[in-house]
Design an enzyme around this catalytic site. Structure first.
Site, PDB file in Angstrom:
ATOM      1  N   ASP A  51     -34.891  47.228 -34.666  1.00  0.00           N
ATOM      2  CA  ASP A  51     -36.170  47.733 -34.158  1.00  0.00           C
ATOM      3  C   ASP A  51     -37.216  47.715 -35.273  1.00  0.00           C
ATOM      4  O   ASP A  51     -36.873  47.706 -36.458  1.00  0.00           O
ATOM      5  CB  ASP A  51     -36.006  49.176 -33.660  1.00  0.00           C
TER       6      ASP A  51
HETATM    7  N1  URA Z   1     -29.659  50.302 -32.656  1.00  0.00           N
HETATM    8  C1  URA Z   1     -30.908  50.755 -32.469  1.00  0.00           C
HETATM    9  O1  URA Z   1     -31.131  51.657 -31.680  1.00  0.00           O
HETATM   10  N2  URA Z   1     -31.906  50.179 -33.143  1.00  0.00           N
HETATM   11  C2  URA Z   1     -31.708  49.188 -34.054  1.00  0.00           C
HETATM   12  O2  URA Z   1     -32.663  48.705 -34.657  1.00  0.00           O
HETATM   13  C3  URA Z   1     -30.398  48.732 -34.252  1.00  0.00           C
HETATM   14  C4  URA Z   1     -29.385  49.304 -33.545  1.00  0.00           C
END
Ligand code: URA
Length: 241
Positions: free
Chosen positions: A107
């Site tokens: 993310d």
């Molecule tokens: N899980 C998440 O919620 N976000 C990420 O960036 C990676 C794994």
């Protein structure tokens, strides 16, 4: 005879521009092959045997690249975006024509270990849930951590949309901090798993893929190439290392 490749393809792959720009570059006399000026951009060369230079600088060509990036906060795990900076924007020009892409997504606000490659088969082996490659995250969480969190993650959590997760691990590694290991990479996977046990993730950082750890000498936004051993390390379990 070793594999040959057109000079303009080799130079495009190593970031020297479009085919037209490379034709001009050759015509200008800036390109040399084995020390001889080469004005014909369609010449066939043998990477690894022929030496190509541009303005006297050696061009280093590899068909596939394997990089580790310390992804900083606020950068998209994408190859391009009209509005935001992407992880590809953090790399130097030498990679701009090679078709690199991030192996899975973190993310925008997640930090840590992100792999980049142009080898689709290698990437698929890492991201496919069928291959069970463990990805390890440190999550700073708000809320009260249930005493049976380890068992609940191990049993396969059910997310808000009914998705049943593969067995995962969650271990308390500090005050308000969990070390979470997952073997799949669904959208917001770790945040949604934490939400399923009543926790909000305030910060998320990936530290390991398989037995490959984020290089501690890297700082946010910096990268380095993987060694051959490291390329294989992602497919080994940390327990067997
Ligand atoms: N899980 C998440 O919620 N976000 C990420 O960036 C990676 C794994």
């Amino acid at each position: 005879m070793a594999d040959t490749i057109r000079l303009d393809k080799l130079l495009g792959h190593t970031g020297w521009g479009t085919r037209k720009e490379i034709r001009e570059l050759c015509r200008s006399g800036a390109v040399a092959v084995n020390g001889m000026s080469c004005r014909d951009s369609s010449l066939k060369v043998q990477p690894g045997r022929d030496t190509v230079t541009v303005k006297g600088e050696p061009v280093s060509y590899e068909e596939f690249y394997y990089l580790m990036l310390y992804k900083p906060e606020g950068i998209l795990s994408a190859t391009e975006d009209p509005h935001a900076r992407t992880v590809i924007d953090l790399l130097p020009r030498q990679f701009s024509g090679a078709g690199l892409f991030p192996v899975g997504r973190l993310d925008k606000d997640t930090t840590g270990l992100l792999l980049l490659t142009n080898d689709g088969q290698w990437a698929h082996r890492i991201t496919s849930p069928k291959k069970h490659v463990p990805k390890v995250y440190i999550a700073r969480v708000a809320g009260s951590v249930p005493g049976d969190i380890g068992e609940r993650f191990a049993a396969g959590l059910v997310l808000d949309d009914g998705l049943v997760c593969l067995p995962a691990k969650a271990v308390c590694s500090g005050e308000g901090e969990l070390t979470i290991t997952v073997q799949e990479g669904k959208f917001h996977q770790v945040k949604r798993m934490c939400a399923a046990v009543g926790l909000t993730v305030e910060a998320l950082h990936r530290v390991r893929i398989g037995s490959l750890s984020l290089d501690e000498t890297l700082t946010p936004g910096t990268w380095r190439s993987l060694t051959e051993t490291e390329r294989d390390a992602v497919f080994r379990s940390p327990e067997t290392d």
